[in-house]
Design a protein around this motif. Sequence first.
Motif, PDB file in Angstrom:
ATOM      1  N   ASP A  91     -26.352 -18.993  -2.024  1.00 24.13           N
ATOM      2  CA  ASP A  91     -26.041 -20.411  -2.249  1.00 24.13           C
ATOM      3  C   ASP A  91     -25.318 -21.047  -1.062  1.00 24.13           C
ATOM      4  O   ASP A  91     -24.948 -22.213  -1.102  1.00 24.13           O
ATOM      5  CB  ASP A  91     -25.218 -20.601  -3.526  1.00 24.13           C
ATOM      6  N   GLY A  92     -25.096 -20.261   0.009  1.00 29.88           N
ATOM      7  CA  GLY A  92     -24.447 -20.778   1.209  1.00 29.88           C
ATOM      8  C   GLY A  92     -22.943 -20.572   1.247  1.00 29.88           C
ATOM      9  O   GLY A  92     -22.315 -20.804   2.278  1.00 29.88           O
ATOM     10  N   SER A  93     -22.348 -20.136   0.146  1.00 34.76           N
ATOM     11  CA  SER A  93     -20.903 -19.913   0.141  1.00 34.76           C
ATOM     12  C   SER A  93     -20.575 -18.681   0.989  1.00 34.76           C
ATOM     13  O   SER A  93     -21.362 -17.739   1.088  1.00 34.76           O
ATOM     14  CB  SER A  93     -20.381 -19.745  -1.282  1.00 34.76           C
ATOM     15  N   LYS A  94     -19.391 -18.728   1.620  1.00 38.02           N
ATOM     16  CA  LYS A  94     -18.974 -17.651   2.513  1.00 38.02           C
ATOM     17  C   LYS A  94     -17.678 -17.046   2.020  1.00 38.02           C
ATOM     18  O   LYS A  94     -16.834 -17.725   1.439  1.00 38.02           O
ATOM     19  CB  LYS A  94     -18.739 -18.192   3.924  1.00 38.02           C
ATOM     20  N   THR A  95     -17.519 -15.761   2.284  1.00 35.46           N
ATOM     21  CA  THR A  95     -16.282 -15.057   1.983  1.00 35.46           C
ATOM     22  C   THR A  95     -16.099 -13.964   3.021  1.00 35.46           C
ATOM     23  O   THR A  95     -17.056 -13.553   3.678  1.00 35.46           O
ATOM     24  CB  THR A  95     -16.299 -14.471   0.555  1.00 35.46           C
ATOM     25  N   THR A  96     -14.866 -13.527   3.192  1.00 38.32           N
ATOM     26  CA  THR A  96     -14.596 -12.415   4.090  1.00 38.32           C
ATOM     27  C   THR A  96     -14.111 -11.219   3.273  1.00 38.32           C
ATOM     28  O   THR A  96     -13.597 -11.377   2.170  1.00 38.32           O
ATOM     29  CB  THR A  96     -13.534 -12.768   5.150  1.00 38.32           C
ATOM     30  N   LYS A  97     -14.294 -10.045   3.849  1.00 37.74           N
ATOM     31  CA  LYS A  97     -13.868  -8.811   3.185  1.00 37.74           C
ATOM     32  C   LYS A  97     -13.487  -7.823   4.277  1.00 37.74           C
ATOM     33  O   LYS A  97     -14.111  -7.793   5.341  1.00 37.74           O
ATOM     34  CB  LYS A  97     -15.013  -8.260   2.341  1.00 37.74           C
ATOM     35  N   SER A  98     -12.487  -6.997   3.996  1.00 43.17           N
ATOM     36  CA  SER A  98     -12.128  -5.984   4.981  1.00 43.17           C
ATOM     37  C   SER A  98     -13.302  -5.014   5.149  1.00 43.17           C
ATOM     38  O   SER A  98     -13.992  -4.676   4.182  1.00 43.17           O
ATOM     39  CB  SER A  98     -10.852  -5.251   4.579  1.00 43.17           C
ATOM     40  N   PHE A  99     -13.506  -4.583   6.384  1.00 45.61           N
ATOM     41  CA  PHE A  99     -14.604  -3.676   6.671  1.00 45.61           C
ATOM     42  C   PHE A  99     -14.440  -2.333   5.964  1.00 45.61           C
ATOM     43  O   PHE A  99     -15.400  -1.813   5.382  1.00 45.61           O
ATOM     44  CB  PHE A  99     -14.741  -3.497   8.187  1.00 45.61           C
ATOM     45  N   PRO A 100     -13.220  -1.743   5.939  1.00 49.89           N
ATOM     46  CA  PRO A 100     -13.065  -0.484   5.196  1.00 49.89           C
ATOM     47  C   PRO A 100     -13.401  -0.635   3.709  1.00 49.89           C
ATOM     48  O   PRO A 100     -14.015   0.254   3.116  1.00 49.89           O
ATOM     49  CB  PRO A 100     -11.588  -0.121   5.396  1.00 49.89           C
ATOM     50  N   LYS A 101     -13.015  -1.736   3.108  1.00 48.58           N
ATOM     51  CA  LYS A 101     -13.337  -1.976   1.690  1.00 48.58           C
ATOM     52  C   LYS A 101     -14.852  -2.065   1.509  1.00 48.58           C
ATOM     53  O   LYS A 101     -15.410  -1.486   0.580  1.00 48.58           O
ATOM     54  CB  LYS A 101     -12.665  -3.261   1.209  1.00 48.58           C
ATOM     55  N   TYR A 102     -15.518  -2.771   2.400  1.00 50.85           N
ATOM     56  CA  TYR A 102     -16.978  -2.895   2.358  1.00 50.85           C
ATOM     57  C   TYR A 102     -17.640  -1.517   2.458  1.00 50.85           C
ATOM     58  O   TYR A 102     -18.551  -1.193   1.694  1.00 50.85           O
ATOM     59  CB  TYR A 102     -17.436  -3.808   3.496  1.00 50.85           C
ATOM     60  N   LEU A 103     -17.157  -0.690   3.383  1.00 45.12           N
ATOM     61  CA  LEU A 103     -17.720   0.653   3.545  1.00 45.12           C
ATOM     62  C   LEU A 103     -17.546   1.489   2.279  1.00 45.12           C
ATOM     63  O   LEU A 103     -18.479   2.159   1.832  1.00 45.12           O
ATOM     64  CB  LEU A 103     -17.051   1.370   4.726  1.00 45.12           C
ATOM     65  N   MET A 104     -16.340   1.442   1.701  1.00 43.67           N
ATOM     66  CA  MET A 104     -16.058   2.241   0.507  1.00 43.67           C
ATOM     67  C   MET A 104     -16.888   1.758  -0.680  1.00 43.67           C
ATOM     68  O   MET A 104     -17.428   2.570  -1.441  1.00 43.67           O
ATOM     69  CB  MET A 104     -14.571   2.189   0.175  1.00 43.67           C
ATOM     70  N   GLU A 105     -17.005   0.450  -0.846  1.00 40.85           N
ATOM     71  CA  GLU A 105     -17.805  -0.083  -1.957  1.00 40.85           C
ATOM     72  C   GLU A 105     -19.266   0.324  -1.825  1.00 40.85           C
ATOM     73  O   GLU A 105     -19.917   0.651  -2.821  1.00 40.85           O
ATOM     74  CB  GLU A 105     -17.663  -1.599  -2.032  1.00 40.85           C
ATOM     75  N   ASN A 106     -19.773   0.331  -0.602  1.00 38.57           N
ATOM     76  CA  ASN A 106     -21.158   0.765  -0.388  1.00 38.57           C
ATOM     77  C   ASN A 106     -21.321   2.246  -0.696  1.00 38.57           C
ATOM     78  O   ASN A 106     -22.316   2.652  -1.285  1.00 38.57           O
ATOM     79  CB  ASN A 106     -21.614   0.460   1.033  1.00 38.57           C
ATOM     80  N   LYS A 107     -20.347   3.055  -0.321  1.00 38.90           N
ATOM     81  CA  LYS A 107     -20.410   4.489  -0.614  1.00 38.90           C
ATOM     82  C   LYS A 107     -20.399   4.730  -2.118  1.00 38.90           C
ATOM     83  O   LYS A 107     -21.161   5.561  -2.631  1.00 38.90           O
ATOM     84  CB  LYS A 107     -19.241   5.213   0.036  1.00 38.90           C
ATOM     85  N   LEU A 108     -19.539   4.013  -2.841  1.00 36.75           N
ATOM     86  CA  LEU A 108     -19.400   4.195  -4.279  1.00 36.75           C
ATOM     87  C   LEU A 108     -20.517   3.521  -5.081  1.00 36.75           C
ATOM     88  O   LEU A 108     -20.753   3.876  -6.231  1.00 36.75           O
ATOM     89  CB  LEU A 108     -18.057   3.627  -4.755  1.00 36.75           C
ATOM     90  N   GLY A 109     -21.146   2.517  -4.487  1.00 33.29           N
ATOM     91  CA  GLY A 109     -22.173   1.764  -5.195  1.00 33.29           C
ATOM     92  C   GLY A 109     -21.596   0.789  -6.209  1.00 33.29           C
ATOM     93  O   GLY A 109     -22.269   0.419  -7.167  1.00 33.29           O
ATOM     94  N   ARG A 110     -20.347   0.382  -5.997  1.00 29.75           N
ATOM     95  CA  ARG A 110     -19.691  -0.570  -6.898  1.00 29.75           C
ATOM     96  C   ARG A 110     -18.572  -1.284  -6.151  1.00 29.75           C
ATOM     97  O   ARG A 110     -18.120  -0.831  -5.099  1.00 29.75           O
ATOM     98  CB  ARG A 110     -19.083   0.142  -8.105  1.00 29.75           C
ATOM     99  N   GLU A 111     -18.141  -2.409  -6.700  1.00 26.25           N
ATOM    100  CA  GLU A 111     -16.990  -3.106  -6.133  1.00 26.25           C
ATOM    101  C   GLU A 111     -15.713  -2.424  -6.606  1.00 26.25           C
ATOM    102  O   GLU A 111     -15.676  -1.830  -7.690  1.00 26.25           O
ATOM    103  CB  GLU A 111     -16.992  -4.577  -6.554  1.00 26.25           C
ATOM    104  N   LEU A 112     -14.685  -2.495  -5.805  1.00 27.93           N
ATOM    105  CA  LEU A 112     -13.398  -1.934  -6.199  1.00 27.93           C
ATOM    106  C   LEU A 112     -12.783  -2.795  -7.288  1.00 27.93           C
ATOM    107  O   LEU A 112     -12.959  -4.012  -7.322  1.00 27.93           O
ATOM    108  CB  LEU A 112     -12.443  -1.874  -5.010  1.00 27.93           C
ATOM    109  N   ALA A 113     -12.032  -2.145  -8.178  1.00 30.58           N
ATOM    110  CA  ALA A 113     -11.305  -2.867  -9.221  1.00 30.58           C
ATOM    111  C   ALA A 113     -10.135  -3.615  -8.581  1.00 30.58           C
ATOM    112  O   ALA A 113      -9.725  -3.311  -7.453  1.00 30.58           O
ATOM    113  CB  ALA A 113     -10.796  -1.876 -10.269  1.00 30.58           C
ATOM    114  N   ASP A 114      -9.591  -4.577  -9.302  1.00 36.52           N
ATOM    115  CA  ASP A 114      -8.488  -5.386  -8.778  1.00 36.52           C
ATOM    116  C   ASP A 114      -7.271  -4.549  -8.407  1.00 36.52           C
ATOM    117  O   ASP A 114      -6.508  -4.916  -7.514  1.00 36.52           O
ATOM    118  CB  ASP A 114      -8.082  -6.470  -9.775  1.00 36.52           C
ATOM    119  N   ASP A 115      -7.059  -3.423  -9.091  1.00 39.02           N
ATOM    120  CA  ASP A 115      -5.893  -2.594  -8.810  1.00 39.02           C
ATOM    121  C   ASP A 115      -6.174  -1.465  -7.810  1.00 39.02           C
ATOM    122  O   ASP A 115      -5.324  -0.611  -7.581  1.00 39.02           O
ATOM    123  CB  ASP A 115      -5.332  -2.000 -10.110  1.00 39.02           C
ATOM    124  N   GLU A 116      -7.357  -1.481  -7.188  1.00 44.06           N
ATOM    125  CA  GLU A 116      -7.715  -0.463  -6.203  1.00 44.06           C
ATOM    126  C   GLU A 116      -7.683  -1.058  -4.800  1.00 44.06           C
ATOM    127  O   GLU A 116      -8.009  -2.227  -4.603  1.00 44.06           O
ATOM    128  CB  GLU A 116      -9.126   0.073  -6.457  1.00 44.06           C
TER     129      GLU A 116
END
Length: 77
Positions: free
Chosen positions: A22-47
């Motif tokens: 939809d054109g919206s943009k967001t940023t994310k830490s690269f380590p978080k992105y790597l870990m989420e891809n490894k796990l196949g899920r987004e991290l929970a709010d408390d992780e």
Amino acid sequence: MKVYGPYLRKDLRKHIVIVKDDGSKTTKSFPKYLMENKLGRELADDETVDHKDEDKTNNDIDNLQILSRSDNAKKAM
């Protein structure tokens, strides 16, 4: 969705820019992105992603671990 980066910030940490269909943009830490891809899920709010060796520039997946926010805060003390 398109992912751009990683880009280096002034504090030497890396982040990515995500542009959704939809054109919206967001940023994310690269380590978080790597870990989420490894796990196949987004991290929970408390992780959070922690660098085992304390080197914030070492984003090797084997150097990253998931900690609760409280455990990460305790580790920083």
